[in-house]
Scaffold this motif. Structure first.
Motif, PDB file in Angstrom:
ATOM      1  N   THR A 153     -12.938  32.556 -21.652  1.00 27.27           N
ATOM      2  CA  THR A 153     -11.492  32.685 -21.497  1.00 27.27           C
ATOM      3  C   THR A 153     -11.079  32.658 -20.036  1.00 27.27           C
ATOM      4  O   THR A 153     -10.060  32.057 -19.675  1.00 27.27           O
ATOM      5  CB  THR A 153     -10.999  33.995 -22.150  1.00 27.27           C
ATOM      6  N   ILE A 154     -11.852  33.305 -19.184  1.00 20.14           N
ATOM      7  CA  ILE A 154     -11.546  33.314 -17.744  1.00 20.14           C
ATOM      8  C   ILE A 154     -11.620  31.906 -17.167  1.00 20.14           C
ATOM      9  O   ILE A 154     -10.822  31.523 -16.307  1.00 20.14           O
ATOM     10  CB  ILE A 154     -12.517  34.254 -17.001  1.00 20.14           C
ATOM     11  N   ILE A 155     -12.545  31.111 -17.662  1.00 19.45           N
ATOM     12  CA  ILE A 155     -12.699  29.743 -17.161  1.00 19.45           C
ATOM     13  C   ILE A 155     -11.486  28.888 -17.514  1.00 19.45           C
ATOM     14  O   ILE A 155     -10.981  28.116 -16.689  1.00 19.45           O
ATOM     15  CB  ILE A 155     -13.990  29.106 -17.722  1.00 19.45           C
ATOM     16  N   ILE A 156     -10.986  29.020 -18.748  1.00 27.84           N
ATOM     17  CA  ILE A 156      -9.884  28.152 -19.188  1.00 27.84           C
ATOM     18  C   ILE A 156      -8.515  28.797 -19.005  1.00 27.84           C
ATOM     19  O   ILE A 156      -7.496  28.109 -19.065  1.00 27.84           O
ATOM     20  CB  ILE A 156     -10.052  27.765 -20.668  1.00 27.84           C
ATOM     21  N   GLN A 157      -8.468  30.115 -18.790  1.00 25.38           N
ATOM     22  CA  GLN A 157      -7.187  30.808 -18.651  1.00 25.38           C
ATOM     23  C   GLN A 157      -7.170  31.562 -17.324  1.00 25.38           C
ATOM     24  O   GLN A 157      -7.841  32.583 -17.171  1.00 25.38           O
ATOM     25  CB  GLN A 157      -6.982  31.786 -19.819  1.00 25.38           C
ATOM     26  N   HIS A 158      -6.410  31.054 -16.368  1.00 27.61           N
ATOM     27  CA  HIS A 158      -6.400  31.634 -15.028  1.00 27.61           C
ATOM     28  C   HIS A 158      -5.250  32.616 -14.805  1.00 27.61           C
ATOM     29  O   HIS A 158      -5.174  33.249 -13.761  1.00 27.61           O
ATOM     30  CB  HIS A 158      -6.311  30.519 -13.982  1.00 27.61           C
ATOM     31  N   LYS A 159      -4.357  32.753 -15.773  1.00 28.30           N
ATOM     32  CA  LYS A 159      -3.220  33.650 -15.626  1.00 28.30           C
ATOM     33  C   LYS A 159      -3.588  35.058 -16.087  1.00 28.30           C
ATOM     34  O   LYS A 159      -4.027  35.255 -17.215  1.00 28.30           O
ATOM     35  CB  LYS A 159      -2.026  33.129 -16.435  1.00 28.30           C
ATOM     36  N   GLN A 160      -3.393  36.029 -15.204  1.00 31.78           N
ATOM     37  CA  GLN A 160      -3.697  37.412 -15.547  1.00 31.78           C
ATOM     38  C   GLN A 160      -2.759  37.942 -16.628  1.00 31.78           C
ATOM     39  O   GLN A 160      -3.114  38.853 -17.385  1.00 31.78           O
ATOM     40  CB  GLN A 160      -3.604  38.295 -14.302  1.00 31.78           C
ATOM     41  N   ALA A 161      -1.554  37.376 -16.705  1.00 36.13           N
ATOM     42  CA  ALA A 161      -0.573  37.831 -17.688  1.00 36.13           C
ATOM     43  C   ALA A 161      -1.059  37.627 -19.122  1.00 36.13           C
ATOM     44  O   ALA A 161      -0.623  38.332 -20.039  1.00 36.13           O
ATOM     45  CB  ALA A 161       0.751  37.103 -17.483  1.00 36.13           C
ATOM     46  N   ALA A 162      -1.971  36.663 -19.311  1.00 37.65           N
ATOM     47  CA  ALA A 162      -2.475  36.385 -20.662  1.00 37.65           C
ATOM     48  C   ALA A 162      -3.280  37.550 -21.213  1.00 37.65           C
ATOM     49  O   ALA A 162      -3.426  37.691 -22.437  1.00 37.65           O
ATOM     50  CB  ALA A 162      -3.327  35.119 -20.649  1.00 37.65           C
ATOM     51  N   TRP A 163      -3.801  38.400 -20.341  1.00 35.69           N
ATOM     52  CA  TRP A 163      -4.627  39.525 -20.772  1.00 35.69           C
ATOM     53  C   TRP A 163      -3.808  40.773 -21.067  1.00 35.69           C
ATOM     54  O   TRP A 163      -4.353  41.777 -21.526  1.00 35.69           O
ATOM     55  CB  TRP A 163      -5.675  39.842 -19.707  1.00 35.69           C
ATOM     56  N   ARG A 164      -2.514  40.732 -20.809  1.00 33.99           N
ATOM     57  CA  ARG A 164      -1.672  41.904 -21.033  1.00 33.99           C
ATOM     58  C   ARG A 164      -1.265  42.008 -22.499  1.00 33.99           C
ATOM     59  O   ARG A 164      -0.957  41.019 -23.130  1.00 33.99           O
ATOM     60  CB  ARG A 164      -0.419  41.834 -20.152  1.00 33.99           C
ATOM     61  N   ILE A 165      -1.242  43.229 -22.991  1.00 34.53           N
ATOM     62  CA  ILE A 165      -0.775  43.495 -24.352  1.00 34.53           C
ATOM     63  C   ILE A 165       0.664  43.990 -24.226  1.00 34.53           C
ATOM     64  O   ILE A 165       0.909  45.144 -23.842  1.00 34.53           O
ATOM     65  CB  ILE A 165      -1.662  44.528 -25.055  1.00 34.53           C
ATOM     66  N   THR A 166       1.612  43.143 -24.531  1.00 32.04           N
ATOM     67  CA  THR A 166       3.019  43.451 -24.291  1.00 32.04           C
ATOM     68  C   THR A 166       3.741  43.991 -25.522  1.00 32.04           C
ATOM     69  O   THR A 166       4.794  44.594 -25.407  1.00 32.04           O
ATOM     70  CB  THR A 166       3.760  42.200 -23.789  1.00 32.04           C
ATOM     71  N   TYR A 167       3.191  43.778 -26.697  1.00 32.83           N
ATOM     72  CA  TYR A 167       3.837  44.239 -27.921  1.00 32.83           C
ATOM     73  C   TYR A 167       2.916  45.210 -28.666  1.00 32.83           C
ATOM     74  O   TYR A 167       1.691  45.038 -28.668  1.00 32.83           O
ATOM     75  CB  TYR A 167       4.176  43.067 -28.846  1.00 32.83           C
ATOM     76  N   MET A 168       3.514  46.218 -29.284  1.00 31.65           N
ATOM     77  CA  MET A 168       2.737  47.186 -30.051  1.00 31.65           C
ATOM     78  C   MET A 168       2.019  46.512 -31.215  1.00 31.65           C
ATOM     79  O   MET A 168       0.906  46.905 -31.576  1.00 31.65           O
ATOM     80  CB  MET A 168       3.659  48.299 -30.566  1.00 31.65           C
ATOM     81  N   ASN A 169       2.647  45.485 -31.792  1.00 36.49           N
ATOM     82  CA  ASN A 169       2.014  44.768 -32.894  1.00 36.49           C
ATOM     83  C   ASN A 169       0.718  44.094 -32.450  1.00 36.49           C
ATOM     84  O   ASN A 169      -0.244  44.010 -33.221  1.00 36.49           O
ATOM     85  CB  ASN A 169       2.979  43.716 -33.449  1.00 36.49           C
ATOM     86  N   ASP A 170       0.703  43.614 -31.197  1.00 34.09           N
ATOM     87  CA  ASP A 170      -0.506  43.000 -30.658  1.00 34.09           C
ATOM     88  C   ASP A 170      -1.641  44.006 -30.598  1.00 34.09           C
ATOM     89  O   ASP A 170      -2.795  43.705 -30.939  1.00 34.09           O
ATOM     90  CB  ASP A 170      -0.243  42.428 -29.264  1.00 34.09           C
ATOM     91  N   LEU A 171      -1.314  45.225 -30.178  1.00 34.23           N
ATOM     92  CA  LEU A 171      -2.328  46.274 -30.079  1.00 34.23           C
ATOM     93  C   LEU A 171      -2.893  46.624 -31.452  1.00 34.23           C
ATOM     94  O   LEU A 171      -4.110  46.734 -31.627  1.00 34.23           O
ATOM     95  CB  LEU A 171      -1.726  47.523 -29.428  1.00 34.23           C
ATOM     96  N   TRP A 172      -2.005  46.768 -32.433  1.00 32.40           N
ATOM     97  CA  TRP A 172      -2.461  47.119 -33.775  1.00 32.40           C
ATOM     98  C   TRP A 172      -3.273  45.995 -34.411  1.00 32.40           C
ATOM     99  O   TRP A 172      -4.225  46.250 -35.156  1.00 32.40           O
ATOM    100  CB  TRP A 172      -1.270  47.483 -34.658  1.00 32.40           C
ATOM    101  N   SER A 173      -2.900  44.758 -34.144  1.00 32.31           N
ATOM    102  CA  SER A 173      -3.660  43.632 -34.693  1.00 32.31           C
ATOM    103  C   SER A 173      -5.057  43.577 -34.092  1.00 32.31           C
ATOM    104  O   SER A 173      -6.029  43.275 -34.791  1.00 32.31           O
ATOM    105  CB  SER A 173      -2.919  42.314 -34.430  1.00 32.31           C
ATOM    106  N   ILE A 174      -5.174  43.895 -32.802  1.00 33.56           N
ATOM    107  CA  ILE A 174      -6.487  43.926 -32.153  1.00 33.56           C
ATOM    108  C   ILE A 174      -7.338  45.054 -32.727  1.00 33.56           C
ATOM    109  O   ILE A 174      -8.532  44.877 -33.004  1.00 33.56           O
ATOM    110  CB  ILE A 174      -6.329  44.087 -30.624  1.00 33.56           C
ATOM    111  N   ILE A 175      -6.719  46.220 -32.908  1.00 36.28           N
ATOM    112  CA  ILE A 175      -7.451  47.367 -33.462  1.00 36.28           C
ATOM    113  C   ILE A 175      -7.925  47.068 -34.879  1.00 36.28           C
ATOM    114  O   ILE A 175      -9.077  47.333 -35.241  1.00 36.28           O
ATOM    115  CB  ILE A 175      -6.568  48.627 -33.433  1.00 36.28           C
ATOM    116  N   TYR A 176      -7.023  46.523 -35.696  1.00 42.21           N
ATOM    117  CA  TYR A 176      -7.407  46.198 -37.074  1.00 42.21           C
ATOM    118  C   TYR A 176      -8.524  45.167 -37.107  1.00 42.21           C
ATOM    119  O   TYR A 176      -9.528  45.332 -37.819  1.00 42.21           O
ATOM    120  CB  TYR A 176      -6.199  45.676 -37.845  1.00 42.21           C
TER     121      TYR A 176
END
Length: 327
Positions: free
Chosen positions: A233-256
């Motif tokens: 992912t680091i090789i193909i994605q150079h934007k640090q913003a892509a690693w941020r979890i901005t929505y609570m739904n994103d966090l819950w989907s990752i946990i699930y």
């Protein structure tokens, strides 16, 4: 009374692998709905793959450490490299190729090709003599016919897309050459993903014979797969913003996804692979696809399919099942 209880228990233990695999597919079906919103928000799928396996490794680690302290064999360098390769096939390489293929083809095409994994696994198991092939048995004949039909469908969908249809708008901006190249690239990626996925299932059975500690193996697969996916992912994605979890739904989907799918279900699949073999585990894969279609239609009110212009004068079949490869 004791005889009745004994009969029920014997039936339960006999069909326990079947029950577990059905429950696993139900969990995969819910994964689609939970993560769909996250991807619509703009969450990077490759980042999602990395995060979910980090969570899976963290959750499974204490169980593996305390419950398998005596059952866990010594981890040699050769065995570690084998697990490293197993993680590469089952997590980082396979899932990232799958998501990349979605960019170049259609969701229905990718989903349909992914459902050939049982056939590919069966062929590999037969070649490696991990699966018996009895042409005199109706089950053996059914397996052969199902495999041939499935593989024929893959070849047809990959190389044939039908004749070009002139757009009603009469636009001349359709570039069939560029679309053809993209479709070919996507086809290669998804086919390669299915092959590595099938090898992963086969290799699980081989590795389990050397490293039977299933909780520990699940933990290693998650941590190593997460590390490999992070590098990719680091090789193909150079934007640090892509690693941020901005929505609570994103966090819950990752946990699930991490706890249930990357943690518990991988452990269940390893257990079922040890009990029934890799072909048995892959046979239940298409069930999740059917469950998603049913739930999407009756609960969300989505259409199961529609025809959409690809932009090149071709029309292809699309469905609501485009993210089933999240597993």
């Amino acid at each position: 009374m004791a005889l009745v209880v004994s009969t029920y228990m014997n039936t339960y233990w006999r069909f326990k692998p079947h029950l577990l695999m059905v429950l696993a597919q139900i969990c995969y079906a819910f994964l689609y709905f939970i993560t769909d919103a996250s991807f619509n928000h703009g969450m990077n799928p490759h980042v999602f793959v990395t995060y979910r396996h980090i969570v899976g490794g963290v959750v499974m680690f204490p169980f593996a450490y305390f419950l398998e302290r005596r059952a866990r064999p010594k981890l040699t360098l050769a065995l570690f490299m084998e697990i490293f390769f197993l993680s590469l096939l089952g997590v980082s390489l396979t899932l990232n190729m799958y998501f990349a293929s979605l960019k170049y083809t259609s969701s229905s095409f990718v989903t349909s090709i992914a459902n050939t994994i049982p056939s590919l696994t069966f062929v590999m198991a037969v070649i490696l003599r991990l699966e018996a092939l009895d042409v005199r048995n109706p089950r053996g004949i059914a397996k052969i016919l199902g495999t041939l039909i499935s593989l024929a469908g893959v070849i047809t969908m990959t190389f044939y897309r039908g004749p070009a249809i002139q757009s009603f708008l009469g636009s001349s901006k359709h570039t069939t050459n560029s679309v053809h190249k993209s479709w070919t690239k996507g086809s290669i990626l998804i086919i390669a993903s299915c092959i590595t996925w099938s090898i992963w299932y086969i290799m699980q059975g081989i590795t389990l014979k050397k490293y039977p500690a299933q909780l520990s193996l699940t933990t290693w697969i998650n941590f190593l797969g997460a590390a490999q996916s992070a590098v990719f992912t680091i090789i193909i994605q150079h934007k640090q913003a892509a690693w941020r979890i901005t929505y609570m739904n994103d966090l819950w989907s990752i946990i699930y996804a991490g706890v249930v799918c990357s943690g518990i279900i991988i452990f269940v699949q390893l257990w079922c692979t040890k009990q029934k073999g890799p072909v048995f585990v892959t046979m239940f894969g298409p069930l999740a696809t059917a469950l998603v279609a049913i739930l999407a239609y009756f609960i969300l009110g989505e259409k199961l399919y529609y025809w959409q212009n690809t932009g090149s004068g071709h029309y292809h079949y699309r469905s609501v099942l485009g993210l089933m490869g999240q597993r």
